[in-house]
Design a protein around this motif. Structure first.
Motif, short mmCIF file in Angstrom:
data_model
loop_
_atom_site.label_atom_id
_atom_site.label_comp_id
_atom_site.label_asym_id
_atom_site.label_seq_id
_atom_site.Cartn_x
_atom_site.Cartn_y
_atom_site.Cartn_z
N UNK A 1 2.05 -4.37 20.58
CA UNK A 1 3.03 -3.27 20.55
C UNK A 1 2.56 -2.33 19.45
N UNK A 2 2.01 -1.19 19.85
CA UNK A 2 1.41 -0.28 18.89
C UNK A 2 2.44 0.65 18.25
N UNK A 3 2.24 0.89 16.96
CA UNK A 3 2.97 1.93 16.24
C UNK A 3 1.93 2.76 15.49
N UNK A 4 2.32 3.96 15.13
CA UNK A 4 1.39 4.81 14.38
C UNK A 4 1.38 4.35 12.91
N UNK A 5 0.24 3.86 12.46
CA UNK A 5 0.09 3.40 11.08
C UNK A 5 -0.57 4.52 10.27
N UNK A 6 0.11 4.97 9.23
CA UNK A 6 -0.41 6.06 8.41
C UNK A 6 -1.40 5.56 7.35
N UNK A 7 -1.14 4.36 6.82
CA UNK A 7 -2.01 3.85 5.76
C UNK A 7 -1.81 2.34 5.63
N UNK A 8 -2.92 1.60 5.50
CA UNK A 8 -2.86 0.19 5.14
C UNK A 8 -2.90 0.13 3.61
N UNK A 9 -1.86 -0.40 3.00
CA UNK A 9 -1.78 -0.43 1.54
C UNK A 9 -2.54 -1.61 0.95
N UNK A 10 -2.18 -2.81 1.36
CA UNK A 10 -2.87 -4.01 0.91
C UNK A 10 -2.83 -5.04 2.03
N UNK A 11 -3.73 -6.01 1.91
CA UNK A 11 -3.81 -7.09 2.90
C UNK A 11 -4.18 -8.36 2.13
N UNK A 12 -3.55 -9.48 2.51
CA UNK A 12 -3.88 -10.74 1.86
C UNK A 12 -3.44 -11.90 2.75
N UNK A 13 -3.82 -13.10 2.36
CA UNK A 13 -3.33 -14.30 3.02
C UNK A 13 -2.64 -15.17 1.98
N UNK A 14 -1.70 -15.98 2.43
CA UNK A 14 -1.05 -16.92 1.52
C UNK A 14 -0.64 -18.17 2.29
N UNK A 15 -0.59 -19.27 1.58
CA UNK A 15 -0.13 -20.53 2.15
C UNK A 15 1.05 -21.01 1.32
N UNK A 16 2.26 -21.06 1.89
CA UNK A 16 3.43 -21.44 1.09
C UNK A 16 3.31 -22.86 0.53
N UNK A 17 3.75 -23.00 -0.69
CA UNK A 17 3.81 -24.29 -1.37
C UNK A 17 5.26 -24.70 -1.57
N UNK A 18 5.50 -25.99 -1.57
CA UNK A 18 6.78 -26.53 -2.02
C UNK A 18 6.44 -27.48 -3.16
#
Length: 614
Positions: free
Chosen positions: A298-315
């Protein structure tokens, strides 16, 4: 000509050590918790030096809700309105949607959380002690941190030193030596301090350097986060204005989008299995995949990618909150980590910062004793463990989608009896399990058990019943005192002093409050005495005629009278930590039959954290 600057990764000889005065606290980490700790210390007249490895505050969105209890803390510090000015406007509702994809005309179900204005109206009209004084507030951490840093920069008691990466924390006689590397000069700098606090996040150099283990660990799966700008509101808000949308995909929960300001800033979380290759997924495709849900892209118009990262939740919860004989402390993510559901992470850190801040200040200012510092772990660690556990309760609501979608997930978008039945089943599931961002018992109903809170002398009075879903007003020692508006419309909280407060609801006979006041003067304990005649509603909610309130708004002691100066002196000695310096017990988490957080063994902690990882 040779460069005078060190090569990348190179460090040069250490400069002479900088020894901080004994009345100055060294803080490691300049995120929300470190900045707030510096703010709290300054509020009580204590200086701090803060070391942060980055050159400025975060660009990552991270947390996006400051909960009601945290807002009460900001109110006491005089910062609540400044924070609200930078957050989402007060008239916008906090609607959460569950959707099979934005290609569909409407969402499957929704949680209608009130706006700040609506919440304020509830607080004003329901003056029975069950509500907080302050509503929650949506604000992205990137905005929050920058604002808090500005406030700290302007405070003469706070010395912020960004671009200093801490590498070693070790004992040096009666003090602590911290070795940092300056990112600009490459020089190693040693700091000598009486007290050090590690607010340096989940990979804390302070915690790992001192060999303090975590109980718990990562949960299965991970997420790709994409923070972006878009003004394509017609497509983004096709199913209505929202705060969060959780998207169903074949197999379960596929991702979520968060409206950071509901104008042009958004964050997408694409949930992935551990063996997925996120590098093969572009940021744009991650956004389109999440928003499409079951329906594909589902496409939307993206003006700018600010940041990108991955994370793995911890408990996880740190095995200890202090080291080196109570000279080093942990706060925030260095001490506990949880799944983002429920928004407990940063808000727990805010409460850590205030609790440790007022206790350190009391000791440095002379009226607090070592028992106050011992009480930090005894009080905050079980609350963290309870909150970490509850974040998984919320996460399990979303994880249950996998089973709900069986045997054929694809029918969810069909205009058929089967499709309608599946959507109704999902709607019922979410309406029956709607505690996420609503469970105020977790946020402000917990009970601190430590020697600085004096239990009731009447054993026949039962402990308050605790429940996650609601706050039950009580002044049982150790519990946050209830908010109530007085007859003149002012909140009782606004009558509290900066330090300790004795609230008195006078009676026809002398209750002996002068003994407490005199004992405070004798021991130089800062105490404000507030007498509230004719406040029948407040007295009913507060239960007793004399209530001694700690600087953090929790009850230290209560009674209907006090008989003699000796009793008053014993009470004052207890609340400032004179009688609890030798306490060594470890309090883990759990809720006893009475609803009070109970003492458990370390073996129980390890077992429970193992359960949470499953």
């Amino acid at each position: 000509m040779a460069s005078s600057h060190p090569s990348l990764g190179e460090t040069v000889a250490a400069e002479s050590p900088e020894t901080l005065p004994s009345d100055t606290v060294l803080i490691i980490g300049g995120g929300p918790v470190g900045l707030l700790l510096a703010t709290v210390l300054a509020f009580y007249g204590v200086k701090s030096v803060l070391l942060e490895r980055n050159k400025t505050t975060t660009k990552w969105p991270k947390m996006d809700l400051t909960n009601a209890r945290s807002m009460e803390i900001f109110r006491k510090l005089g910062l609540a309105e400044g924070l609200r000015e930078r957050g989402v406007p007060s008239n916008i509702p906090y609607t959460v949607l569950v959707s099979s994809g934005l290609s569909r005309e409407k969402a499957i179900t929704q949680w209608l959380l009130p706006s700040v204005d609506e919440y304020r109206n509830q607080i004003r009209t329901q003056n029975d002690g069950t509500k907080p004084l302050e509503p929650y507030q949506r604000i992205s951490q990137s905005i929050f941190e920058a604002w808090l840093k500005e406030s700290c920069d302007a405070n003469p008691l706070i010395d912020l030193r960004y671009g200093n990466k801490v590498e070693i924390v070790q004992s040096q006689g009666e003090d602590v030596k911290v070795t940092a590397v300056n990112s600009q000069t490459g020089k190693r700098v040693d700091f000598i301090s009486r007290y050090v606090v590690g607010c340096d996040g989940s990979s804390s150099k302070v915690r790992t350097g001192l060999g303090i283990p975590l109980d718990g660990g990562p949960i299965p799966g991970y997420a790709l986060l994409v923070h972006f700008k878009s003004k394509d509101l017609a497509r983004l808000q096709k199913q209505g204005q929202f705060w969060h949308i959780f998207f169903v995909k074949d197999g379960g929960m596929g991702g979520a989008i968060i409206a950071q300001d509901e104008v042009d800033t958004w964050t997408v979380h694409l949930f992935l299995p551990l063996d997925a290759d996120h590098e093969s997924i572009s940021s744009e495709e991650a956004v389109y995949s999440v928003l499409g849900g079951m329906g594909g892209r589902y496409e939307v118009k993206i003006d700018e990618i600010l940041v990108r990262s991955t994370y793995r939740p911890n408990v996880a919860v740190s095995r200890s909150y202090s080291a080196l004989n109570g000279r080093v402390f942990l706060a925030g993510d260095s001490a506990h980590q949880n799944i983002p559901t429920g928004g407990y992470g940063m808000n727990m850190g805010i409460a850590d910062a205030y609790d440790l801040g007022w206790k350190l200040s009391a000791v440095i200012n002379g009226h607090g004793k070592k028992g106050l510092l011992d009480s930090y772990e005894l009080e905050r660690r079980p609350v963290a463990a309870l909150s970490v556990e509850h974040s998984k309760v919320h996460n399990d609501v979303h994880a249950a989608l996998g089973k709900l979608l069986l045997p054929e997930a694809a029918v969810i978008d069909h205009d058929s009896k089967e499709g309608e039945a599946l959507r109704e089943k999902i709607d019922q599931h979410y309406q029956e399990h709607d505690g996420e961002n609503k469970d105020v018992g977790i946020e402000m109903g917990f009970h601190y058990k430590s020697p600085i809170n004096i239990p009731d002398d009447d054993d026949s009075v039962p402990a308050p019943v605790w429940t996650a879903s609601r706050y039950i007003p009580t002044t049982w020692p150790g519990v946050r005192a209830p908010h109530v508006f007085l007859n003149d419309g002012t909140p009782i909280f606004d009558h509290f002093g900066k330090d300790f407060t004795l609230i008195e609801f006078p009676y026809t006979v002398d209750l002996g409050s002068k003994y407490i006041v005199d004992a405070a003067k004798e021991n130089e304990v800062p105490l404000k005495h507030v007498v509230l005649p004719g406040e029948d509603n407040a007295l009913k909610i507060w239960e007793k005629h004399l209530i001694l309130i700690r600087p953090d708004g929790h009850v230290a002691w209560r009674s209907n009278d006090i008989q003699d100066p000796a009793s008053a002196k014993r009470i004052l000695n207890a609340i400032v930590g004179s009688q609890s310096g030798e306490v060594k017990e470890k309090i883990a988490f759990g809720v006893s039959g009475s609803g009070v957080i109970s003492t458990q063994s370390e073996e129980f902690v390890l077992e429970k954290m193992g359960d949470l990882q499953k």
